[in-house]
Design a protein around this motif. Structure first.
Motif, mmCIF file in Angstrom:
data_model
loop_
_atom_site.group_PDB
_atom_site.id
_atom_site.type_symbol
_atom_site.label_atom_id
_atom_site.label_comp_id
_atom_site.label_asym_id
_atom_site.label_seq_id
_atom_site.Cartn_x
_atom_site.Cartn_y
_atom_site.Cartn_z
ATOM 1 N N PHE A 1 0.832 -1.200 0.000
ATOM 2 C CA PHE A 1 0.000 0.000 0.000
ATOM 3 C C PHE A 1 0.875 1.261 0.000
ATOM 4 O O PHE A 1 0.618 2.212 -0.740
ATOM 5 C CB PHE A 1 -0.923 -0.018 1.214
ATOM 6 N N GLY A 2 1.915 1.254 0.813
ATOM 7 C CA GLY A 2 2.821 2.402 0.881
ATOM 8 C C GLY A 2 3.570 2.632 -0.425
ATOM 9 O O GLY A 2 3.714 3.764 -0.886
ATOM 10 N N THR B 1 2.600 1.683 -3.401
ATOM 11 C CA THR B 1 1.628 2.135 -4.394
ATOM 12 C C THR B 1 1.349 3.623 -4.226
ATOM 13 O O THR B 1 1.290 4.365 -5.206
ATOM 14 C CB THR B 1 0.323 1.323 -4.275
ATOM 15 N N GLY B 2 1.194 4.056 -2.990
ATOM 16 C CA GLY B 2 0.982 5.479 -2.725
ATOM 17 C C GLY B 2 2.165 6.319 -3.154
ATOM 18 O O GLY B 2 2.002 7.401 -3.722
ATOM 19 N N LEU C 1 2.152 6.485 -6.994
ATOM 20 C CA LEU C 1 1.115 7.402 -7.469
ATOM 21 C C LEU C 1 1.483 8.856 -7.179
ATOM 22 O O LEU C 1 1.206 9.748 -7.989
ATOM 23 C CB LEU C 1 -0.231 7.063 -6.844
ATOM 24 N N GLY C 2 2.118 9.107 -6.045
ATOM 25 C CA GLY C 2 2.566 10.456 -5.720
ATOM 26 C C GLY C 2 3.626 10.961 -6.681
ATOM 27 O O GLY C 2 3.578 12.112 -7.126
#
Length: 166
Positions: free
Chosen positions: A26-27, A29-30, A33-34
């Protein structure tokens, strides 16, 4: 929260629990995306700056055209890099002086940006450019100035920290 579990420096993906793996995925992926959002925002800002300066040379059907331009810039950049790649490879195979190679590499980088912007202007639906060389050259010079500003900031940071990363 239990602080008794101290992660090892030698932790592997297999040694993580299912929850830790999910949290790590999750981290990442974030983070991805950032980074993509930041790059696309910078490209859109550059595109808006070039369109504003070249007001009479560039016509767009609407704001959607600008987003199409941003979306097509990365594939067009890959196409431009593919076109310039044989020159880069030839440069690496030569026995030129280091300083000459660096200058030529910088020129090839500007040429890649120039071609990428030219391709983007050509392939973007709803975008009409009357004299494509002028806005394209402006965009390439804008990228050069941005790269110089980033290098200057890196040198300042490096000088402040004594050459060590924070």
């Amino acid at each position: 929260m239990d602080d008794s579990h101290q992660p090892d420096d030698e932790s592997t993906w297999a040694s993580l629990s299912r929850g830790e793996k999910a949290l790590a995925a999750f981290g990442m992926t974030g983070l991805l995306l950032g980074v993509i959002t930041a790059v696309l925002a910078a490209v859109l800002l550059g595109l808006l700056a070039v369109a504003a300066v070249s007001l009479h040379l560039v016509e767009a059907d609407g704001i959607g055209t600008l987003f199409w331009g941003v979306a097509l810039f990365l594939p067009c950049n890959a196409l431009a890099a593919l076109v310039i790649y044989p020159l880069r490879l030839g440069l690496r195979l030569t026995t030129l002086a280091s300083r000459t190679k660096k200058a030529t590499e910088a020129a090839l980088s500007v040429a890649t940006t120039f071609l990428a912007v030219l391709f983007t202007g050509y392939f973007t639906p709803g975008l009409r450019v009357q004299h494509p060389w002028l806005p394209t050259l402006l965009a390439a010079l804008l990228v050069v100035l941005a790269n110089l500003a980033v290098r200057k900031m890196e040198r300042r940071t490096s000088n402040r920290t004594g050459g060590k990363l924070p």
